[in-house]
Design a protein around this motif. Structure first.
Motif, PDB file in Angstrom:
ATOM      1  N   LEU A 115       2.795   3.755  -4.912  1.00 45.88           N
ATOM      2  CA  LEU A 115       3.425   2.983  -3.783  1.00 45.88           C
ATOM      3  C   LEU A 115       3.987   1.765  -4.425  1.00 45.88           C
ATOM      4  O   LEU A 115       4.920   1.165  -3.939  1.00 45.88           O
ATOM      5  CB  LEU A 115       2.059   2.558  -2.945  1.00 45.88           C
ATOM      6  CG  LEU A 115       2.369   1.878  -1.579  1.00 45.88           C
ATOM      7  CD1 LEU A 115       2.989   2.861  -0.697  1.00 45.88           C
ATOM      8  CD2 LEU A 115       0.951   1.268  -0.838  1.00 45.88           C
ATOM      9  N   SER A 116       3.632   1.365  -5.772  1.00 46.06           N
ATOM     10  CA  SER A 116       4.171   0.355  -6.387  1.00 46.06           C
ATOM     11  C   SER A 116       5.469   0.737  -7.174  1.00 46.06           C
ATOM     12  O   SER A 116       6.101  -0.171  -7.870  1.00 46.06           O
ATOM     13  CB  SER A 116       3.278  -0.374  -7.043  1.00 46.06           C
ATOM     14  OG  SER A 116       2.112  -1.121  -6.277  1.00 46.06           O
ATOM     15  N   ASP A 169     -10.290   2.238  -4.925  1.00 50.39           N
ATOM     16  CA  ASP A 169      -8.588   2.166  -4.602  1.00 50.39           C
ATOM     17  C   ASP A 169      -8.390   0.799  -4.025  1.00 50.39           C
ATOM     18  O   ASP A 169      -9.083   0.408  -3.033  1.00 50.39           O
ATOM     19  CB  ASP A 169      -8.127   3.167  -3.821  1.00 50.39           C
ATOM     20  CG  ASP A 169      -6.813   3.181  -3.589  1.00 50.39           C
ATOM     21  OD1 ASP A 169      -5.948   2.544  -3.957  1.00 50.39           O
ATOM     22  OD2 ASP A 169      -6.338   3.900  -2.502  1.00 50.39           O
ATOM     23  N   GLY A 170      -7.689  -0.207  -4.659  1.00 51.24           N
ATOM     24  CA  GLY A 170      -7.195  -1.386  -4.043  1.00 51.24           C
ATOM     25  C   GLY A 170      -7.612  -2.667  -4.862  1.00 51.24           C
ATOM     26  O   GLY A 170      -9.058  -2.767  -5.003  1.00 51.24           O
ATOM     27  N   GLY A 171      -6.756  -3.211  -5.348  1.00 49.40           N
ATOM     28  CA  GLY A 171      -7.253  -4.582  -5.900  1.00 49.40           C
ATOM     29  C   GLY A 171      -7.855  -4.637  -7.432  1.00 49.40           C
ATOM     30  O   GLY A 171      -8.292  -5.332  -8.030  1.00 49.40           O
ATOM     31  N   PRO A 211      -6.735  -0.793   3.788  1.00 50.31           N
ATOM     32  CA  PRO A 211      -5.533  -0.023   3.288  1.00 50.31           C
ATOM     33  C   PRO A 211      -4.200  -0.493   4.183  1.00 50.31           C
ATOM     34  O   PRO A 211      -4.390  -1.159   5.296  1.00 50.31           O
ATOM     35  CB  PRO A 211      -5.938   1.554   3.815  1.00 50.31           C
ATOM     36  CG  PRO A 211      -7.021   1.414   4.736  1.00 50.31           C
ATOM     37  CD  PRO A 211      -7.799  -0.025   4.375  1.00 50.31           C
ATOM     38  N   GLY A 212      -3.066  -0.281   3.386  1.00 51.66           N
ATOM     39  CA  GLY A 212      -1.983  -0.518   4.045  1.00 51.66           C
ATOM     40  C   GLY A 212      -0.962  -1.224   2.976  1.00 51.66           C
ATOM     41  O   GLY A 212       0.215  -0.704   3.215  1.00 51.66           O
ATOM     42  N   PHE A 213      -1.483  -1.804   1.984  1.00 51.98           N
ATOM     43  CA  PHE A 213      -0.560  -2.569   1.261  1.00 51.98           C
ATOM     44  C   PHE A 213      -1.072  -2.561  -0.136  1.00 51.98           C
ATOM     45  O   PHE A 213      -2.343  -2.876  -0.264  1.00 51.98           O
ATOM     46  CB  PHE A 213      -0.044  -4.054   1.796  1.00 51.98           C
ATOM     47  CG  PHE A 213       0.226  -4.022   2.994  1.00 51.98           C
ATOM     48  CD1 PHE A 213       1.834  -3.694   3.306  1.00 51.98           C
ATOM     49  CD2 PHE A 213      -0.605  -4.078   4.370  1.00 51.98           C
ATOM     50  CE1 PHE A 213       2.287  -3.712   4.402  1.00 51.98           C
ATOM     51  CE2 PHE A 213       0.144  -4.030   5.640  1.00 51.98           C
ATOM     52  CZ  PHE A 213       1.527  -3.754   5.702  1.00 51.98           C
ATOM     53  N   GLY A 214      -0.031  -2.506  -1.257  1.00 43.65           N
ATOM     54  CA  GLY A 214      -0.317  -2.741  -2.430  1.00 43.65           C
ATOM     55  C   GLY A 214      -0.733  -4.277  -2.734  1.00 43.65           C
ATOM     56  O   GLY A 214      -0.270  -5.040  -2.034  1.00 43.65           O
ATOM     57  N   MET A 259      -3.488   8.236   4.671  1.00 44.71           N
ATOM     58  CA  MET A 259      -4.056   6.987   5.692  1.00 44.71           C
ATOM     59  C   MET A 259      -3.365   7.556   6.934  1.00 44.71           C
ATOM     60  O   MET A 259      -2.377   6.704   7.151  1.00 44.71           O
ATOM     61  CB  MET A 259      -3.694   5.602   4.770  1.00 44.71           C
ATOM     62  CG  MET A 259      -4.641   5.280   3.627  1.00 44.71           C
ATOM     63  SD  MET A 259      -3.831   4.150   2.821  1.00 44.71           S
ATOM     64  CE  MET A 259      -2.924   5.080   1.738  1.00 44.71           C
ATOM     65  N   SER A 282      -1.120   4.301  -8.450  1.00 53.31           N
ATOM     66  CA  SER A 282      -0.177   4.579  -7.238  1.00 53.31           C
ATOM     67  C   SER A 282       0.867   4.271  -7.160  1.00 53.31           C
ATOM     68  O   SER A 282       1.437   3.397  -7.602  1.00 53.31           O
ATOM     69  CB  SER A 282      -1.190   3.369  -6.195  1.00 53.31           C
ATOM     70  OG  SER A 282      -0.290   3.384  -5.097  1.00 53.31           O
ATOM     71  N   VAL A 287      -7.818   3.758  -9.386  1.00 54.65           N
ATOM     72  CA  VAL A 287      -6.538   3.637  -8.795  1.00 54.65           C
ATOM     73  C   VAL A 287      -6.007   2.335  -9.098  1.00 54.65           C
ATOM     74  O   VAL A 287      -6.633   1.212  -8.890  1.00 54.65           O
ATOM     75  CB  VAL A 287      -6.466   4.017  -7.260  1.00 54.65           C
ATOM     76  CG1 VAL A 287      -5.087   3.843  -6.625  1.00 54.65           C
ATOM     77  CG2 VAL A 287      -6.974   5.298  -6.975  1.00 54.65           C
ATOM     78  N   GLY A 312      -2.271   0.262  -8.453  1.00 59.38           N
ATOM     79  CA  GLY A 312      -0.794   0.206  -8.077  1.00 59.38           C
ATOM     80  C   GLY A 312       0.081  -0.989  -8.765  1.00 59.38           C
ATOM     81  O   GLY A 312       0.439  -0.734  -9.961  1.00 59.38           O
ATOM     82  N   HIS A 329      -1.544   8.716  -7.961  1.00 58.16           N
ATOM     83  CA  HIS A 329      -2.044   8.712  -6.547  1.00 58.16           C
ATOM     84  C   HIS A 329      -1.146   8.326  -5.761  1.00 58.16           C
ATOM     85  O   HIS A 329      -0.271   7.584  -5.700  1.00 58.16           O
ATOM     86  CB  HIS A 329      -3.062   7.190  -6.627  1.00 58.16           C
ATOM     87  CG  HIS A 329      -3.867   6.995  -5.411  1.00 58.16           C
ATOM     88  ND1 HIS A 329      -4.829   7.575  -5.117  1.00 58.16           N
ATOM     89  CD2 HIS A 329      -3.389   6.258  -4.393  1.00 58.16           C
ATOM     90  CE1 HIS A 329      -5.282   7.102  -4.075  1.00 58.16           C
ATOM     91  NE2 HIS A 329      -4.491   5.952  -3.585  1.00 58.16           N
ATOM     92  N   HIS A 385      -3.677  10.504  -1.007  1.00 55.30           N
ATOM     93  CA  HIS A 385      -4.853   9.594  -0.126  1.00 55.30           C
ATOM     94  C   HIS A 385      -4.047   9.363   1.184  1.00 55.30           C
ATOM     95  O   HIS A 385      -3.080   8.932   1.416  1.00 55.30           O
ATOM     96  CB  HIS A 385      -4.845   8.434  -0.655  1.00 55.30           C
ATOM     97  CG  HIS A 385      -5.557   7.345  -0.095  1.00 55.30           C
ATOM     98  ND1 HIS A 385      -5.545   6.045  -0.440  1.00 55.30           N
ATOM     99  CD2 HIS A 385      -6.496   7.426   0.786  1.00 55.30           C
ATOM    100  CE1 HIS A 385      -6.451   5.404   0.459  1.00 55.30           C
ATOM    101  NE2 HIS A 385      -6.682   6.084   1.122  1.00 55.30           N
TER     102      HIS A 385
HETATM  103  C1  DX5 Z   1      -3.544   0.581  -0.002  1.00 53.10           C
HETATM  104  C2  DX5 Z   1      -3.528   1.805  -1.141  1.00 53.10           C
HETATM  105  C3  DX5 Z   1      -3.730   1.589  -2.684  1.00 53.10           C
HETATM  106  C4  DX5 Z   1      -2.803   0.485  -3.016  1.00 53.10           C
HETATM  107  C5  DX5 Z   1      -3.168   0.241  -4.456  1.00 53.10           C
HETATM  108  O1  DX5 Z   1      -3.479   0.819   1.106  1.00 53.10           O
HETATM  109  O2  DX5 Z   1      -4.075   2.944  -0.669  1.00 53.10           O
HETATM  110  O3  DX5 Z   1      -3.615   2.870  -3.253  1.00 53.10           O
HETATM  111  O4  DX5 Z   1      -1.455   1.008  -3.274  1.00 53.10           O
HETATM  112  O5  DX5 Z   1      -2.374  -1.123  -4.884  1.00 53.10           O
HETATM  113  P1  DX5 Z   1      -2.949  -2.046  -5.776  1.00 53.10           P
HETATM  114  O6  DX5 Z   1      -3.618  -1.465  -6.882  1.00 53.10           O
HETATM  115  O7  DX5 Z   1      -1.760  -2.849  -5.837  1.00 53.10           O
HETATM  116  O8  DX5 Z   1      -4.125  -2.899  -4.961  1.00 53.10           O
END
Ligand code: DX5
Ligand code: ZN
Length: 221
Positions: free
Chosen positions: A13-14, A179-181, A145-148, A71, A11, A199, A201, A36, A69
């Protein structure tokens, strides 16, 4: 599931948004299968990220699959433009289109793009049971969802198992994405629960050895 069947979708996002071209090249070299792209509108989730301009600029830099993705509320308003931008997969949230999910998925397909349906960690996967056979991908969120960088919510493992059983029942070739964590610590049990697209990030981006991390996410049992 053989490790060759597992896909890794980092992802961005990071990533460092000011160096996105270099980040994409680095992910390609590290063996990523997909990119992603987390699109956030500040309404469906309490954060803002980027829109179709980012997707089309990334499209010019890579042939990797672009896994978008959304959101956002009313995703149908933007599906065509993300398709034009070069998305290979567009995933929308069940929670964002309870009334018109089937129509939105059809719209995505009519644009020549593979369609995905995402569910939050507190969503009963049975809510999307009937729609799963029409999806090319189902995305189970491991965090809200919202943050990595959040911690994986373990009940997502149960959701993965339920969705995996429905996919098998359908007899169709449907990807199951988490996706996430996702980390190198929990990736083995996540795959054992049925996920075949991971996924990642923060785990990928904070590592000085992206190649090693992607390999570990893919191969660790
Ligand atoms: C959360 C996003 C994820 C997130 C994953 O809202 O949809 O894709 O960026 O990041 P990590 O792997 O750090 O949880
Ligand atoms: Zn995401």
């Amino acid at each position: 599931m053989k490790s060759t069947d597992i896909k890794i979708s980092p992802s961005i996002l990071s990533a460092d948004f000011a160096k996105m071209g270099e980040e994409i090249v680095s992910l390609e070299k590290a063996g990523a299968d997909m990119i992603h792209c987390d699109v956030m509108d500040g309404i469906f989730v309490p954060n803002l990220s980027f829109g179709m301009k980012m997707v089309s600029d990334i499209r010019k830099r890579t042939r990797l699959l672009l896994d978008v993705h959304l959101m956002i509320v009313h995703p149908e308003r933007y599906v065509e433009r993300f398709a034009e931008a070069g998305a290979d997969f567009i995933t929308v949230h069940y929670e964002a289109c309870r009334e018109n999910l089937a129509e939105v998925l059809s719209l995505i397909k009519s644009c020549g793009v593979k369609c995905g349906c995402a569910i939050n960690p507190d969503c009963d996967p049975n809510n999307i049971k009937d729609i799963i056979p029409f999806c090319d991908m189902v995305l189970v969120m491991g965090v809200f969802p919202g943050f990595g960088g959040q911690t994986f919510i373990r009940s997502a493992l149960d959701s993965l198992r339920i969705v995996r059983a429905e996919i098998e029942k359908s007899g169709r070739n449907i990807l199951l994405e988490i996706d996430g964590g996702v980390t190198t610590e929990n990736c083995a049990e996540i795959k054992a629960a049925g996920a075949d697209v991971l996924v990642s990030g923060s785990t990928v981006f904070k590592s000085p050895d992206r190649l090693g991390v992607i390999r570990e996410l893919r191969e660790k049992r």
